[in-house]
Write a protein that holds these residues in place. Structure first.
Motif, PDB file in Angstrom:
ATOM      1  N   GLU A 132      -0.282  -4.174   4.046  1.00 13.22           N
ATOM      2  CA  GLU A 132      -0.004  -3.276   5.781  1.00 13.22           C
ATOM      3  C   GLU A 132      -0.306  -2.333   5.780  1.00 13.22           C
ATOM      4  N   GLN A 133      -0.647  -2.157   5.338  1.00 12.18           N
ATOM      5  CA  GLN A 133      -1.617  -0.843   5.354  1.00 12.18           C
ATOM      6  C   GLN A 133      -3.364  -0.647   6.699  1.00 12.18           C
ATOM      7  N   LYS A 183      -3.055  -7.074   7.051  1.00  8.89           N
ATOM      8  CA  LYS A 183      -2.900  -8.650   6.945  1.00  8.89           C
ATOM      9  C   LYS A 183      -4.080  -9.104   7.710  1.00  8.89           C
ATOM     10  N   ARG A 208       9.978  -4.393   0.737  1.00 10.78           N
ATOM     11  CA  ARG A 208      10.516  -3.910   1.690  1.00 10.78           C
ATOM     12  C   ARG A 208      11.530  -3.085   0.833  1.00 10.78           C
ATOM     13  N   HIS A 255       1.668   4.656   5.195  1.00  5.90           N
ATOM     14  CA  HIS A 255       1.666   4.345   3.683  1.00  5.90           C
ATOM     15  C   HIS A 255       1.819   5.090   2.483  1.00  5.90           C
ATOM     16  N   THR A 315      -1.095   3.597   9.122  1.00  6.49           N
ATOM     17  CA  THR A 315       0.444   3.255   8.917  1.00  6.49           C
ATOM     18  C   THR A 315       1.603   3.865   8.012  1.00  6.49           C
ATOM     19  N   PRO A 350       5.677  -9.039  -0.555  1.00  8.06           N
ATOM     20  CA  PRO A 350       6.305  -8.336   0.275  1.00  8.06           C
ATOM     21  C   PRO A 350       7.208  -7.080  -0.590  1.00  8.06           C
ATOM     22  N   PRO A 404      -4.832  -3.717  10.583  1.00  9.55           N
ATOM     23  CA  PRO A 404      -3.813  -3.476   9.020  1.00  9.55           C
ATOM     24  C   PRO A 404      -4.260  -5.032   8.303  1.00  9.55           C
ATOM     25  N   TRP A 464       6.337   6.379   5.541  1.00  6.54           N
ATOM     26  CA  TRP A 464       6.927   5.596   5.661  1.00  6.54           C
ATOM     27  C   TRP A 464       8.111   5.852   4.531  1.00  6.54           C
TER      28      TRP A 464
END
Length: 452
Positions: free
Chosen positions: A130-131, A109, A317, A69, A67, A315, A107, A28
């Motif tokens: 997100e992971q 989430k 980003r 991360h 993902t 979040p 995930p 990422w």
């Protein structure tokens, strides 16, 4: 894993493992790139086991990537890269035991949303979701908590494929020596295919966010930790300003953030404007202290009450690189003051806040909180900003206090150092020798941190 199965999201029919030609894999943050010999996406634990056996026949090493991360090369491989994209969803919910069993590639989430629909929640979690569940737990992802520990500490059983291509289930009662280590297994003991977490009825948290001076936070740190179930704060380098967050369970009523206010604070300011400020600071470093003063003053107090994942997570980003160390909790304030003094006397220009969180001691062999109450100090820099000078200076301070580096974040420690700060380090490496004597799941990063 007993009880009446409940599957809120029955899995759709899925195709078998896919193999593809070699192509670069990047994480990422863009700090790691590797080129695996092949990629596979097994659709079941049995297919994954077959891929591990096939890799052994071909003389290839195996790593699983979620993902991406992690900032370290913990998932990098020149062999077989396993993508768990098809290993997702809830297998079962056991309301009698209050557990949920979930596929490894799910995930966080999706898990949080699915649990909330069922009126359930994890007890604690990190600040992003997100992971994948396996990626997060295998590297020791954590939030902040006085009494509740990392995500891995909430695992009650796990299933993994070992180096001989066999499926193993372990818990406190079944293969307990594997369970003691594999909850944070670093991908070194096998490929995790499913995890069983303890859950509880969904509850409400009241979050109180408040600006506070550096001197006040550090002088009252012990009291703030003791008085709140979850306490954390961010300090803005080049200023004396911090932003604190106190999360405590609430009887309600639910009082979420106004959607417009939340968008302005969490998307426009904390992501959009902050990204622009970081880009400017990277291009023109002398402006960083001024931007830091403006950024820290732009934050205002707010209070809201919502279900856990909507309070714990937010979040993120703006891409960055990160180093984080776990210290004995009693050493945190001294280390933070040393960090502040180091930045003030150096030419460094640090655009990202420093994050401070806590965790109770746990019983996982290579958990950063293993056997001791811990405080975490995390430093970040905007992606593309030279970071080695800053991180080297920070690491010198953290290791002087017996710091343990986060397994998924940048650090330079090796097995010689780590074996001295983890009392159960030898227990983990002996288990690895037993489960993976040929280092089927090895790579250069694991060789450095665990030894040959």
């Amino acid at each position: 894993m007993s009880g009446t199965p409940s599957t809120p999201n029955p899995p759709k029919a899925r195709s078998g493992a896919r193999t593809g030609s070699s192509s670069p894999w990047r994480n990422w943050a863009g700090t790691v790139e590797s080129r695996p010999a092949r990629e596979v996406a097994p659709a079941s634990a049995e297919e994954l086991a077959a891929e591990v056996r096939r890799a052994a026949e071909d003389g290839l090493r195996v790593k699983t990537v979620g993902t991406g991360h992690s900032f370290t090369a913990i998932a990098a491989t020149d062999g077989v890269l396993i993508r768990p994209d098809l290993l997702t969803g809830i297998r079962r919910i056991d309301r009698e035991a209050m557990t949920v069993t979930v596929e490894a590639g799910t995930p966080l989430k999706r898990l949080n949303v699915a649990l909330a629909r069922e009126g359930l929640s994890l007890t604690n979690m990190g600040d992003i979701m997100e992971q994948t569940v396996a990626g997060a737990t295998s590297t020791g992802t954590h939030g902040t908590g006085r009494d509740s520990a990392s995500i891995a500490a909430q695992i009650r059983a796990l299933e993994l494929v070992t180096a001989d291509g066999k499926l193993m289930t372990c818990s406190a009662d079944e293969h307990p020596e594997v369970f003691a280590a594999a909850r944070i297994g670093l991908g070194a003991l096998g490929v995790v295919t499913a995890l069983t977490f303890a859950v509880e009825p969904v509850f409400l948290l009241t979050a109180r966010e408040e600006p506070m001076s550096f001197d006040r936070v550090t002088s009252e740190f012990d009291a703030l930790h003791a008085e709140n179930e979850h306490f954390e704060f961010y300090w803005f380098p080049h200023t004396d300003n911090c932003n604190t967050k106190r999360n405590n369970r609430s009887a309600g009523p639910e009082a979420p953030l106004n959607p417009v206010t939340a968008w302005i604070d969490d998307e426009l300011l904390s992501n959009g404007v902050f990204r622009l400020a970081c880009s400017l600071g990277r291009a023109v470093p002398p402006v960083v202290p001024g931007i830091a003063k403006l950024s820290s003053r732009a934050l205002s107090a707010r209070t809201y009450t919502d279900i856990p994942y909507k309070v714990f997570t937010s979040p993120r980003r703006v891409r960055f690189v990160e180093m984080e160390y776990a210290l004995p909790r009693e050493a945190a304030v001294a280390a933070l003051r040393e960090l502040k003094a180091m930045i003030e006397r150096s030419p460094l220009k640090v655009s990202f806040p420093v994050e401070v969180r806590t965790a109770p001691a746990d019983d996982i062999a290579l958990s950063t909180a293993s056997g001791r109450e811990s405080a975490y100090i995390a430093v970040h820099l905007y992606k593309g900003t030279p970071y080695r000078a800053y991180f080297t200076a920070v690491e010198r301070i953290m290791t002087a206090h017996g710091g343990r580096p986060h397994w998924g974040k940048l650090h330079t420690r090796d097995a010689a150092y780590l074996s001295g700060i983890y009392p159960r380090f030898g227990e983990f490496t002996a288990l690895r020798d037993r489960l993976d004597p040929d280092r089927r799941f090895g790579n250069d990063y694991l060789r450095r941190i665990l030894g040959a």
